[in-house]
Write a protein that holds these residues in place. Structure first.
Motif, PDB file in Angstrom:
ATOM      1  N   LEU A  14     -28.773  17.780  -6.350  1.00 33.85           N
ATOM      2  CA  LEU A  14     -27.860  18.824  -6.811  1.00 33.85           C
ATOM      3  C   LEU A  14     -28.041  20.164  -6.113  1.00 33.85           C
ATOM      4  CD1 LEU A  14     -28.427  18.054 -10.606  1.00 33.85           C
ATOM      5  CD2 LEU A  14     -26.440  17.386  -9.227  1.00 33.85           C
ATOM      6  N   ARG A  15     -29.029  20.300  -5.255  1.00 37.54           N
ATOM      7  CA  ARG A  15     -29.380  21.601  -4.676  1.00 37.54           C
ATOM      8  C   ARG A  15     -28.829  21.746  -3.254  1.00 37.54           C
ATOM      9  NH1 ARG A  15     -32.854  24.588  -7.134  1.00 37.54           N
ATOM     10  NH2 ARG A  15     -33.442  25.540  -5.159  1.00 37.54           N
ATOM     11  N   ASP A  16     -28.666  23.000  -2.832  1.00 34.95           N
ATOM     12  CA  ASP A  16     -28.198  23.286  -1.476  1.00 34.95           C
ATOM     13  C   ASP A  16     -29.333  23.602  -0.515  1.00 34.95           C
ATOM     14  OD1 ASP A  16     -25.396  22.938  -1.865  1.00 34.95           O
ATOM     15  OD2 ASP A  16     -25.349  24.845  -2.938  1.00 34.95           O
ATOM     16  N   THR A  17     -30.550  23.690  -1.039  1.00 35.20           N
ATOM     17  CA  THR A  17     -31.722  23.918  -0.195  1.00 35.20           C
ATOM     18  C   THR A  17     -32.952  23.391  -0.921  1.00 35.20           C
ATOM     19  OG1 THR A  17     -32.891  25.554   1.137  1.00 35.20           O
ATOM     20  CG2 THR A  17     -32.211  26.254  -1.053  1.00 35.20           C
ATOM     21  N   TYR A  18     -33.905  22.938  -0.125  1.00 37.32           N
ATOM     22  CA  TYR A  18     -35.171  22.435  -0.656  1.00 37.32           C
ATOM     23  C   TYR A  18     -36.297  23.063   0.144  1.00 37.32           C
ATOM     24  CZ  TYR A  18     -32.458  18.968  -3.204  1.00 37.32           C
ATOM     25  OH  TYR A  18     -31.576  18.354  -4.056  1.00 37.32           O
ATOM     26  N   ALA A  19     -37.494  23.017  -0.402  1.00 36.47           N
ATOM     27  CA  ALA A  19     -38.652  23.624   0.268  1.00 36.47           C
ATOM     28  C   ALA A  19     -38.873  23.047   1.651  1.00 36.47           C
ATOM     29  CB  ALA A  19     -39.906  23.467  -0.578  1.00 36.47           C
ATOM     30  N   ALA A  20     -38.349  21.870   1.900  1.00 34.52           N
ATOM     31  CA  ALA A  20     -38.501  21.264   3.231  1.00 34.52           C
ATOM     32  C   ALA A  20     -37.897  22.154   4.308  1.00 34.52           C
ATOM     33  CB  ALA A  20     -37.856  19.882   3.273  1.00 34.52           C
ATOM     34  N   GLN A  21     -37.146  23.173   3.879  1.00 34.43           N
ATOM     35  CA  GLN A  21     -36.586  24.102   4.866  1.00 34.43           C
ATOM     36  C   GLN A  21     -37.695  24.775   5.660  1.00 34.43           C
ATOM     37  OE1 GLN A  21     -34.273  27.068   2.917  1.00 34.43           O
ATOM     38  NE2 GLN A  21     -35.944  27.743   1.620  1.00 34.43           N
ATOM     39  N   ASP A  22     -38.927  24.762   5.119  1.00 36.60           N
ATOM     40  CA  ASP A  22     -40.052  25.344   5.827  1.00 36.60           C
ATOM     41  C   ASP A  22     -40.726  24.344   6.764  1.00 36.60           C
ATOM     42  OD1 ASP A  22     -39.662  27.741   4.494  1.00 36.60           O
ATOM     43  OD2 ASP A  22     -40.940  27.126   2.821  1.00 36.60           O
ATOM     44  N   SER A  23     -40.266  23.092   6.729  1.00 38.98           N
ATOM     45  CA  SER A  23     -40.898  22.062   7.554  1.00 38.98           C
ATOM     46  C   SER A  23     -40.566  22.263   9.029  1.00 38.98           C
ATOM     47  CB  SER A  23     -40.427  20.675   7.118  1.00 38.98           C
ATOM     48  OG  SER A  23     -39.094  20.445   7.565  1.00 38.98           O
ATOM     49  N   GLY A  24     -41.402  21.713   9.879  1.00 41.63           N
ATOM     50  CA  GLY A  24     -41.166  21.794  11.313  1.00 41.63           C
ATOM     51  C   GLY A  24     -39.853  21.172  11.724  1.00 41.63           C
ATOM     52  N   GLY A  25     -39.451  20.106  11.024  1.00 41.90           N
ATOM     53  CA  GLY A  25     -38.201  19.441  11.367  1.00 41.90           C
ATOM     54  C   GLY A  25     -36.992  20.339  11.186  1.00 41.90           C
ATOM     55  N   PHE A  26     -36.968  21.082  10.094  1.00 38.88           N
ATOM     56  CA  PHE A  26     -35.843  21.976   9.850  1.00 38.88           C
ATOM     57  C   PHE A  26     -35.860  23.139  10.838  1.00 38.88           C
ATOM     58  CE2 PHE A  26     -33.851  25.504   7.326  1.00 38.88           C
ATOM     59  CZ  PHE A  26     -32.543  25.049   7.466  1.00 38.88           C
ATOM     60  N   ALA A  27     -37.040  23.675  11.091  1.00 38.98           N
ATOM     61  CA  ALA A  27     -37.144  24.775  12.057  1.00 38.98           C
ATOM     62  C   ALA A  27     -36.671  24.320  13.436  1.00 38.98           C
ATOM     63  CB  ALA A  27     -38.580  25.289  12.122  1.00 38.98           C
ATOM     64  N   GLU A  28     -37.049  23.106  13.817  1.00 36.98           N
ATOM     65  CA  GLU A  28     -36.600  22.581  15.111  1.00 36.98           C
ATOM     66  C   GLU A  28     -35.083  22.409  15.115  1.00 36.98           C
ATOM     67  OE1 GLU A  28     -37.240  18.839  18.188  1.00 36.98           O
ATOM     68  OE2 GLU A  28     -38.348  18.858  16.306  1.00 36.98           O
ATOM     69  N   TYR A  29     -34.534  21.926  14.014  1.00 39.96           N
ATOM     70  CA  TYR A  29     -33.089  21.769  13.912  1.00 39.96           C
ATOM     71  C   TYR A  29     -32.381  23.116  14.098  1.00 39.96           C
ATOM     72  CZ  TYR A  29     -28.482  20.900  11.956  1.00 39.96           C
ATOM     73  OH  TYR A  29     -27.121  20.828  11.774  1.00 39.96           O
ATOM     74  N   LEU A  30     -32.905  24.148  13.461  1.00 39.19           N
ATOM     75  CA  LEU A  30     -32.291  25.468  13.606  1.00 39.19           C
ATOM     76  C   LEU A  30     -32.351  25.965  15.054  1.00 39.19           C
ATOM     77  CD1 LEU A  30     -33.494  27.300  10.377  1.00 39.19           C
ATOM     78  CD2 LEU A  30     -31.198  26.425  10.883  1.00 39.19           C
ATOM     79  N   ARG A  31     -33.459  25.658  15.737  1.00 37.93           N
ATOM     80  CA  ARG A  31     -33.615  26.097  17.128  1.00 37.93           C
ATOM     81  C   ARG A  31     -32.788  25.270  18.095  1.00 37.93           C
ATOM     82  NH1 ARG A  31     -38.811  25.651  16.001  1.00 37.93           N
ATOM     83  NH2 ARG A  31     -39.098  23.925  17.441  1.00 37.93           N
ATOM     84  N   THR A  32     -32.749  23.944  17.873  1.00 37.48           N
ATOM     85  CA  THR A  32     -32.205  23.042  18.893  1.00 37.48           C
ATOM     86  C   THR A  32     -30.999  22.212  18.454  1.00 37.48           C
ATOM     87  OG1 THR A  32     -33.609  21.190  18.237  1.00 37.48           O
ATOM     88  CG2 THR A  32     -34.547  22.777  19.817  1.00 37.48           C
TER      89      THR A  32
END
Length: 176
Positions: A24-42
Motif C-alpha cells: 500500500l505504500r509509495d516508498t519503503y526503507a529499501a530506498q536507502d539500499s544500494g540498488g535504489f541508489a544505483e537505479y537513481l544514478r543509472t
C-alpha cells in the motif's frame, strides 16, 4: 487475536495453496539500499532472477511455486508514481520470472475498497502477517504482527481480491 510472529520462510513453506501480498505504500526503507541508489544514478535495476540480488527471495518463490502454491502480489500506487515505485516496477520483471503474478492499481481506483491499514501477506486465506512501516518507509516496531483470526483473514482476502480484480497486470501497467 494477534499471536507470536512465525518466520516468514516457515509460513511460506507451510503454505499449500496461495500466498498473496498487498502493498500500500509509495516508498519503503529499501530506498536507502544500494540498488535504489544505483537505479537513481543509472536507471539500472537487477532484473535477472538468477542474480545474487535475488538469491534468497528467488529460492523461496521457486520452492513454493514448484509445489503448486499460487503467489500473487498487488500494489496500490499513487500517480504520478514516486521514483521508488519506478524502481520497484523495473525490478518486478524478476518477480514475474520467478513465478509471482503481479498487478498494479492506481490509488484513485481504490477509494471505495475497504482496506486494512497495513501491508500484509495472507497465506491459504487463513493466516495474516502484517508489515508495519513508519512514515518514511522504515520498519516500525513491532515490525510484524501475525494473526489467524478468521475475521481479519476474511477482511484481507476480500480486500486483496477486490484490488486484484481491478488492477492492471504488470506487463500492461506503465507507471505514470
Amino acid at each position: 487475536m494477534t499471536q507470536s510472529v512465525p518466520d516468514f520462510s516457515e509460513l511460506l513453506k507451510g503454505t499449500q495453496r496461495s500466498a498473496v501480498h498487498l502493498e500500500l505504500r509509495d516508498t519503503y526503507a529499501a530506498q536507502d539500499s544500494g540498488g535504489f541508489a544505483e537505479y537513481l544514478r543509472t536507471g539500472y535495476a537487477e532484473q535477472n532472477p538468477d542474480a545474487a540480488f535475488w538469491s534468497r527471495w528467488g529460492g523461496l518463490v521457486r520452492e513454493a511455486v514448484g509445489r503448486g502454491v499460487s503467489m500473487r502480489r498487488a500494489r496500490i500506487v499513487s500517480e504520478p508514481v514516486t521514483d521508488y515505485i519506478r524502481y520497484e516496477h523495473a525490478l518486478t520483471v524478476a518477480n514475474v520470472a520467478l513465478g509471482e503474478h503481479v498487478r498494479w492499481l492506481p490509488r484513485r481506483q481504490a477509494s471505495d475498497i475497504a482496506l486494512p491499514g497495513n501491508d500484509f501477506w495472507l497465506f491459504d486465506d487463513s493466516a495474516v502477517l502484517f508489515n508495519h512501516f513508519a512514515g518514511d518507509g522504515a520498519w516500525a516496531e513491532p515490525r510484524l504482527t501475525y494473526t489467524e483470526d478468521p475475521a481479519v483473514a476474511t477482511l484481507c482476502a476480500t480486500a486483496f481480491e477486490t484490488v486484484w480484480n481491478r488492477s492492471i497486470p504488470h506487463e500492461e501497467y506503465r507507471p505514470a
